[in-house]
Design a protein around this motif. Structure first.
Motif, PDB file in Angstrom:
ATOM      1  N   GLY A   1       0.820  -1.204   0.000  1.00  0.00           N
ATOM      2  CA  GLY A   1       0.000   0.000   0.000  1.00  0.00           C
ATOM      3  C   GLY A   1       0.851   1.249   0.000  1.00  0.00           C
ATOM      4  N   ARG A   2       1.918   1.207   0.771  1.00  0.00           N
ATOM      5  CA  ARG A   2       2.786   2.387   0.839  1.00  0.00           C
ATOM      6  C   ARG A   2       3.408   2.681  -0.518  1.00  0.00           C
ATOM      7  N   LYS A   3       3.743   1.604  -1.231  1.00  0.00           N
ATOM      8  CA  LYS A   3       4.336   1.786  -2.554  1.00  0.00           C
ATOM      9  C   LYS A   3       3.325   2.493  -3.468  1.00  0.00           C
ATOM     10  N   LYS A   4       2.075   2.060  -3.370  1.00  0.00           N
ATOM     11  CA  LYS A   4       1.055   2.658  -4.239  1.00  0.00           C
ATOM     12  C   LYS A   4       0.807   4.123  -3.867  1.00  0.00           C
ATOM     13  N   ILE A   5       0.815   4.396  -2.562  1.00  0.00           N
ATOM     14  CA  ILE A   5       0.598   5.786  -2.145  1.00  0.00           C
ATOM     15  C   ILE A   5       1.742   6.664  -2.636  1.00  0.00           C
ATOM     16  N   LEU A   6       2.968   6.130  -2.520  1.00  0.00           N
ATOM     17  CA  LEU A   6       4.116   6.886  -3.022  1.00  0.00           C
ATOM     18  C   LEU A   6       3.964   7.141  -4.514  1.00  0.00           C
ATOM     19  N   ALA A   7       3.443   6.147  -5.224  1.00  0.00           N
ATOM     20  CA  ALA A   7       3.245   6.323  -6.662  1.00  0.00           C
ATOM     21  C   ALA A   7       2.270   7.469  -6.928  1.00  0.00           C
TER      22      ALA A   7
ATOM     23  N   THR B   1       9.822   2.259   5.288  1.00  0.00           N
ATOM     24  CA  THR B   1       8.964   3.191   6.019  1.00  0.00           C
ATOM     25  C   THR B   1       7.772   2.518   6.694  1.00  0.00           C
ATOM     26  N   PRO B   2       8.038   1.474   7.477  1.00  0.00           N
ATOM     27  CA  PRO B   2       6.898   0.835   8.152  1.00  0.00           C
ATOM     28  C   PRO B   2       6.253   1.823   9.121  1.00  0.00           C
ATOM     29  N   GLY B   3       4.943   1.799   9.205  1.00  0.00           N
ATOM     30  CA  GLY B   3       4.255   2.658  10.161  1.00  0.00           C
ATOM     31  C   GLY B   3       3.885   4.011   9.598  1.00  0.00           C
ATOM     32  N   PHE B   4       4.406   4.345   8.419  1.00  0.00           N
ATOM     33  CA  PHE B   4       4.049   5.627   7.825  1.00  0.00           C
ATOM     34  C   PHE B   4       2.594   5.604   7.382  1.00  0.00           C
ATOM     35  N   THR B   5       1.900   6.689   7.617  1.00  0.00           N
ATOM     36  CA  THR B   5       0.538   6.797   7.094  1.00  0.00           C
ATOM     37  C   THR B   5       0.596   7.472   5.734  1.00  0.00           C
ATOM     38  N   GLY B   6      -0.560   7.539   5.097  1.00  0.00           N
ATOM     39  CA  GLY B   6      -0.626   8.212   3.801  1.00  0.00           C
ATOM     40  C   GLY B   6      -0.125   9.647   3.899  1.00  0.00           C
ATOM     41  N   ALA B   7      -0.508  10.312   4.987  1.00  0.00           N
ATOM     42  CA  ALA B   7      -0.092  11.708   5.148  1.00  0.00           C
ATOM     43  C   ALA B   7       1.424  11.802   5.300  1.00  0.00           C
ATOM     44  N   ASP B   8       2.013  10.860   6.050  1.00  0.00           N
ATOM     45  CA  ASP B   8       3.473  10.848   6.204  1.00  0.00           C
ATOM     46  C   ASP B   8       4.150  10.683   4.854  1.00  0.00           C
ATOM     47  N   LEU B   9       3.578   9.781   4.039  1.00  0.00           N
ATOM     48  CA  LEU B   9       4.194   9.501   2.742  1.00  0.00           C
ATOM     49  C   LEU B   9       4.053  10.694   1.805  1.00  0.00           C
ATOM     50  N   ALA B  10       2.907  11.343   1.862  1.00  0.00           N
ATOM     51  CA  ALA B  10       2.717  12.547   1.050  1.00  0.00           C
ATOM     52  C   ALA B  10       3.757  13.587   1.467  1.00  0.00           C
ATOM     53  N   ASN B  11       3.956  13.681   2.765  1.00  0.00           N
ATOM     54  CA  ASN B  11       4.935  14.600   3.319  1.00  0.00           C
ATOM     55  C   ASN B  11       6.334  14.235   2.849  1.00  0.00           C
TER      56      ASN B  11
ATOM     57  N   VAL C   1      15.441   5.708  -8.562  1.00  0.00           N
ATOM     58  CA  VAL C   1      14.407   5.736  -7.521  1.00  0.00           C
ATOM     59  C   VAL C   1      13.557   4.475  -7.599  1.00  0.00           C
ATOM     60  N   ASP C   2      13.548   3.733  -6.500  1.00  0.00           N
ATOM     61  CA  ASP C   2      12.745   2.512  -6.449  1.00  0.00           C
ATOM     62  C   ASP C   2      11.731   2.665  -5.316  1.00  0.00           C
ATOM     63  N   LEU C   3      10.485   2.886  -5.689  1.00  0.00           N
ATOM     64  CA  LEU C   3       9.457   3.151  -4.677  1.00  0.00           C
ATOM     65  C   LEU C   3       9.290   1.968  -3.734  1.00  0.00           C
ATOM     66  N   ALA C   4       9.511   0.757  -4.251  1.00  0.00           N
ATOM     67  CA  ALA C   4       9.357  -0.430  -3.401  1.00  0.00           C
ATOM     68  C   ALA C   4      10.358  -0.401  -2.254  1.00  0.00           C
ATOM     69  N   VAL C   5      11.562   0.050  -2.545  1.00  0.00           N
ATOM     70  CA  VAL C   5      12.580   0.120  -1.500  1.00  0.00           C
ATOM     71  C   VAL C   5      12.194   1.157  -0.446  1.00  0.00           C
TER      72      VAL C   5
END
Ligand code: ADP
Ligand code: MG
Ligand code: ZN
Length: 600
Positions: free
Chosen positions: A331-337, A358-368, A349-353
């Motif tokens: 899910g985090r990979k998709k949000i980063l995408a 970033t375990p525990g990051f929420t969508g807002a954290d990832l957007a940030n 840049v490898d979004l999967a990596v």
């Protein structure tokens, strides 16, 4: 800010100057009239020296002539009749001026200007203290904003990594699009959908996306907005909001931070908050008030489901509840995408990596995070965002003060993996373990299942064996830590509390202890101050109390040893589960089963 304040002050000074000049002009005698005090006028009348008088009720001025001279006198407001009677009875020829429109205007203006200035001042300072917005003028009216379809362009495509949640909302979208189909089938669509989830997991975004997908208007108001400023307006705001919504159904009414109004009534010491309770009551009334398929869907979001008033969760209100989870690795990979869609990325840049890191990051954290990376790239005058930018950005976001506790370090991740693995393995090995759908080490800020106690009515029959298995399972986490690391962490406090209270209940409520026999100890007291917590009044002696404590300890220790034995016996399986968790963060029931089969 400072600047704006200064500008405001200067504006006001200018306005005051302008107005006072204007008023001088207005008050200036229009011709060569001589101003006479009121007392002279009265004297002149009484000595019958006034021959002609013209009374102007609009400006409450009287123009009078005496001995061939013209005077003007201002009289007190409201004395027009008295004055003309007095003049009349002393032989003066009185005429009352018809209020000309401009005269009235000037009169009213003259009366109201000072008032207006004062009001203006007040308004200005209100705005300052409110930090902008036109709240003063619109209090009582809902601030809910109607967003035309064209503006609500958020769709499900913008919300990533929450596929289960989206699936559940799909039905609502479909209903809003084709209400007819559902009406024909006689289906009952939920009126209220409640989104639970940690801050930043995308609840607000999801609600908007539902409106965007369905192409219906979206009204939003936050819970705190209802109880914001003046006492007594919360309820009327709710009424107003629903009135507006009814006019443009089908539509979505979204109440953010529902817990601000929806807290349990009568809970807490020192009495409740009347304002909030009225608002909540009005909300309940409105939700009951509209028909089942009128096309209004109320959505709400909260990160504190545990404090909500039970009345809100009853059928016909928020009867559909959706937990919005923190995203897993995929899910985090998709949000980063989603959040790097419009950013030029370098090839490395490898979004999967990044997602794995970033375990525990929420969508807002990832957007940030994505934004921080872009800022770094821009500052470095790069053409593209590099992997290095992302790594630095991740560190920045992680180091943010409040986020630190939620994001796991490598060591914590190991501890949590073995802890959760311990629960899982004990649960799998005991006869009556709870079915395990999946196990995850993603931090759950508000771990749903724990904070929401099973409602009293829903409690089914449960045997002593089952309770003991549950206790062993919840002690499995601590047991695993003790076995693997030789030291124990604070992570188990919730488990310990849960298992202890289960055992206490077992003994005092269900009479399942051999020593204490089939008796209940303590009687249930109504909830008075503590909200939902039931207190048990003690109706037994100190001696029995210490026996109960002993029995509890005995049983808990027994189950702890049992959990430890299971884990020692199946140590390889435990290791495999923990490794799987460290690697993937989440294991499904199938994955668990295959690990167990492979290692036993
Ligand atoms: P919440 O209401 O749960 O606190 P928001 O919906 O306000 O969280 O999310 C804040 C921001 O974080 C969103 O505007 C969006 O940019 C980002 N975000 C959160 N969750 C997601 C997600 N699942 N997919 C994409 N972006 C997300
Ligand atoms: Mg929100
Ligand atoms: Zn645990």
């Amino acid at each position: 800010m400072q600047n704006r304040w200064l500008r405001g002050v200067i504006t006001i000074v200018l306005v005051v100057l302008f107005v006072s000049t204007l008023m001088d002009l207005l008050n200036a005698p229009s011709n060569a009239l001589q101003q006479a005090p009121y007392s002279s006028l009265v004297t002149a009348i009484n000595t019958r020296q006034v021959s002609v008088a013209q009374v102007d009720p609009a400006t409450h001025e009287v123009t009078w002539s005496s001995k061939g001279k013209q005077y003007q006198t201002v009289y007190a407001l409201g004395y027009t009749n008295d004055l003309s009677n007095l003049l009349d009875s002393h032989g003066a020829q009185v005429s009352i001026m018809k209020p000309s429109s401009s005269g009235v205007w000037i009169g009213i203006l003259g009366d109201l200007l000072p008032l207006a200035i004062v009001a203006g001042f007040l308004f200005f300072f209100f705005r300052q203290s409110q930090g902008g917005g036109n709240r003063m003028m619109s209090f009582g009216r809902s601030q809910a904003r109607l967003q035309p379809d064209t503006q609500s362009t958020v769709t499900f495509a913008d919300v990533a990594g929450v596929d289960e949640e989206k699936q559940e909302l799909e039905e609502i979208v479909d209903f809003l699009k084709n209400p007819k189909r559902y009406l024909e089938m006689g289906a009952r669509i939920p009126k209220g959908v409640l989104l639970f989830g940690a801050p930043g997991t995308g609840k607000t975004l999801l609600a908007r996306a539902v409106a965007g997908e369905a192409g219906v208007p979206f009204y939003t108001e936050s819970g705190s907005g209802f109880v914001e400023m003046f006492v007594g307006v919360g309820a009327s705001r709710v009424r107003d909001l629903f009135e507006q919504a009814k006019k443009s159904a089908p539509c979505i009414v979204f109440i953010d931070e529902l817990d601000a109004v929806g807290r349990m009534r009568g809970a807490g010491y020192g009495g409740g908050n009347d304002e909030r309770e009225q608002t909540l009551n009005q909300l309940l009334v409105e939700m009951d008030g509209f028909g089942i398929n009128e096309g209004i869907i109320v959505m709400a979001a909260t990160n504190r489901p545990d404090v909500l008033d039970p009345a809100l969760l009853r059928p016909g209100r928020f009867d559909r509840q959706i937990v919005v989870h923190r995203p897993d690795q995929e899910g985090r990979k998709k949000i980063l995408a989603v959040h790097t869609k419009n950013k030029p990325l370098a090839e490395d840049v490898d979004l999967a990596v990044i997602a794995r890191r970033t375990p525990g990051f929420t969508g807002a954290d990832l957007a940030n995070l994505a934004n921080e990376a872009a800022l770094l790239a821009a500052r470095g005058r790069q053409k593209r965002l590099s992997m290095e930018n992302f790594e630095e950005a991740a560190e920045r976001v992680m180091a943010g003060p409040q986020k630190k506790s939620r994001v796991l370090s490598e060591f914590e991740k190991r501890v949590v993996a073995f802890h959760e693995g311990g629960h899982t393995l004990v649960g799998l090995m005991v006869a009556h373990g709870d079915p395990i759908h999946k196990v995850t080490i993603i931090p759950r800020g508000m771990a749903m299942g724990y904070t929401m106690p099973v409602p009293e009515e829903d409690r089914y029959l449960i045997t002593k064996e089952q309770i003991l298995d549950k206790v062993a399972m919840s002690l499995g986490g601590r047991a695993a830590e003790a076995i693997v690391f030789g030291e124990i962490s604070t992570g188990a406090s919730d488990d310990l509390e849960k298992s202890t209270s289960m055992v206490r209940q077992m003994i005092t409520e269900y009479g399942m202890s051999e020593e204490l026999g089939p008796m209940t100890y303590g009687s249930r007291q109504d909830q008075v101050f503590l909200g939902r917590d039931l207190m048990r009044a003690r109706n037994y002696s100190e001696e029995v109390a210490s026996k109960i404590d002993q029995a509890i300890r005995h049983i808990v220790m027994q189950q702890y040893e049992r959990a430890k034995n299971i884990l020692v016996q199946h140590r390889t399986t435990l290791n495999q589960i923990a490794m799987g968790l460290i690697d993937k963060e989440t294991l499904s029931s199938e994955e668990l089963r295959s690990i167990v089969q492979a290692t036993t």
